[in-house]
Scaffold this active site. Structure first.
Site, PDB file in Angstrom:
ATOM      1  CE  LYS B  55      -4.322  -1.650   0.621  1.00  0.00           C
ATOM      2  NZ  LYS B  55      -5.496  -1.262  -0.185  1.00  0.00           N
ATOM      3  CB  SER B 307      -0.377  -8.180  -0.709  1.00  0.00           C
ATOM      4  OG  SER B 307      -1.173  -8.982   0.135  1.00  0.00           O
TER       5      SER B 307
END
Lengths: 320, 320
Positions: B55, B307
């Site tokens: 992110k 991720s």
């Protein structure tokens, strides 16, 4: 220091970097983030190599330097740890036969970790390990790949130092775990050639502090093997640094410090949580030295080498 | 698909890569090694970013694109997870004020993880989250940084795809976890522009399978929030992909598959042991899809995006 033992040069290390590029990972330098959002130092993530440790660099370089006759005869090594896996893997990648001599008392998990790379395993009583490896080399013409006291291996490990200098522009100090001294020899040779102002600090467990004692005395020391076996850092139980390694350490290293067993175990959890890297006890020793202020950083940028990640999952679960 | 929503281009993503280079790590692609020495796929280690998740790329790109007036007014976001940390961190690095709206029922550990980066935290009842963020944006002029339905954010996440194409020469398939779809949108845009033959597969937990249902139906679906909350993968509980994300997925993604909760939890341990990376449940979803043959690889080279790595240490200890 003997004049007969030439030090590894930065050109040797640059050549090694080209040879190993296809097999070894250029590992990242990762921030260690604390709960309050500070980053006390960076971590060089050598545990991400395919065999879980920096050892793959030296083994790959040594095997890449074999000539055609040597390649046909294969390689041999004696180790039950990360060097064994490295030689087995590098030999497999190079299409060369590897024989690994492992003590009978080594745990099966270590034997399996080496055998999975296709190496031939020879198990012997612990005290016959070196002798058997040398005998195999003599009988078969196989090239012995030593774990640290070898210029090819040192040059390979030195590529860690090359990368750090390229990756961290404002570098002040590099902190390196020591056992036989292959890693610190190579890193120090690279760093001091390229950035002589950057300090290189070697770290040992107190319980395997043969180099710290030798450093204070000004000459290489050998400890009883039974003493160095006491540390939880099972990759750092060598009884002394190598001869060629001592020369590199004397020439290039700025200081040698030690850490306690508790400090090492605590550091495993700190690295896992703060840098999101799996690390074995031996691989957490440099981080431990920084976390417990054994190394003066003074607001500068420090890099700890996390040398390996081959930790028993049950031990990892206890330490995170 | 609406003509009014332009897709992010590979040039947008290349520009984002330059903007984020000083803040975000170029993460390595690490082999996942099994106990028998095979490497079924590679893992892109996004958990090594300073905030523990990919992110940071999108947030950094969005903040780098602010003009001077916007920089003075600061940024605002609504999230209790990895996007909140990313906006807070990227704002701190950029010297911009950040306000993060967090639901009152979010655990303190998540609030602390964001507050440590210096962001102003505003806690509100869960249902008021978006409204309050928009109100702050309206009252103060702060720029809202959305978690996924935003071209700047998608371009930032797309840098993961650029890197993979550069890092893996013989790439066949990239497997990407999906929640709002920012990551898969960016990766697919980059990969399909540069290597149209490479497949991009999106993965969801079965229990948050809104995209899988929409994919089968040929139109974006929104699930009840209560349904998506069931999955252990707490980063993937979004009720639908974004509008702009749906357009990218429709244009570029080859298939959408799902994995079970057990498969996700098992994959956490497999990634930790086999790739030596800490990974959170959401970050193990792509690996789970490969480990359980949801993606046809056929001897080719597959990359799973890991991720994020923000997992409770106690949960990690149970899963390794």
């Amino acid at each position: 220091m003997s004049d007969s033992r030439a030090l590894v040069s930065v050109d040797d290390i640059r050549a090694a970097a080209e040879r190993i590029a296809a097999t070894c990972l250029r590992t990242p330098v990762v921030p260690l983030v604390t709960a309050d959002g500070t980053v006390p130092f960076l971590v060089k993530a050598e545990g991400l190599q395919a065999t879980g440790a920096f050892k793959l660099r030296g083994a790959t370089n040594a095997i890449a330097l074999l000539d055609d006759d040597q390649r046909r005869a294969g390689v041999v090594s004696h180790s039950s740890g990360n060097h064994a896996q490295a030689v087995a893997y590098a030999a497999k990648v190079a299409g060369v036969h590897a024989t690994i001599v492992i003590p009978e008392n080594a745990p099966d998990v270590k034997v399996d970790a080496t055998a999975r790379w296709g190496a031939e395993i020879v198990r012997v009583p612990p005290e016959e390990r070196l002798q058997r490896a040398e005998q195999i080399a003599s009988d078969t013409g196989a090239e012995l790949i030593p774990p640290y006291d070898d210029a090819r291996v040192i040059a390979g490990q030195g590529t860690v130092g090359l990368e750090i200098v390229e990756q961290v522009a404002d570098l002040d100090v590099v902190v390196v775990p020591v056992s036989g001294g292959g890693l610190v020899s190579g890193i120090a040779a690279a760093v001091k050639a390229l950035r002589p102002d950057v300090r290189v600090i070697a770290v040992e467990p107190e319980l395997a502090g043969d180099l710290a004692e030798g450093w204070a005395a000004g000459e290489r020391r050998v400890w009883p093997v039974a003493d160095t076996q006491r540390t939880v850092a099972d990759g750092l139980r060598t009884d002394s640094v190598g001869l060629l390694n001592w020369d590199h350490i004397a020439a290039f290293v700025d200081d040698v410090v030690t850490v306690s067993e508790d400090e090492i175990l605590t550091a495993v959890g700190t690295v896992v949580r703060g840098a999101r890297l799996v690390v074995e006890a031996s691989g957490a020793v440099a981080a431990a030295a920084l976390l417990h202020d054994r190394v003066e950083v003074g607001g500068g940028v420090a890099v700890a080498i996390a040398s390996g990640a081959n930790i028993d999952p049950e031990v990892l679960a206890r330490l995170v």
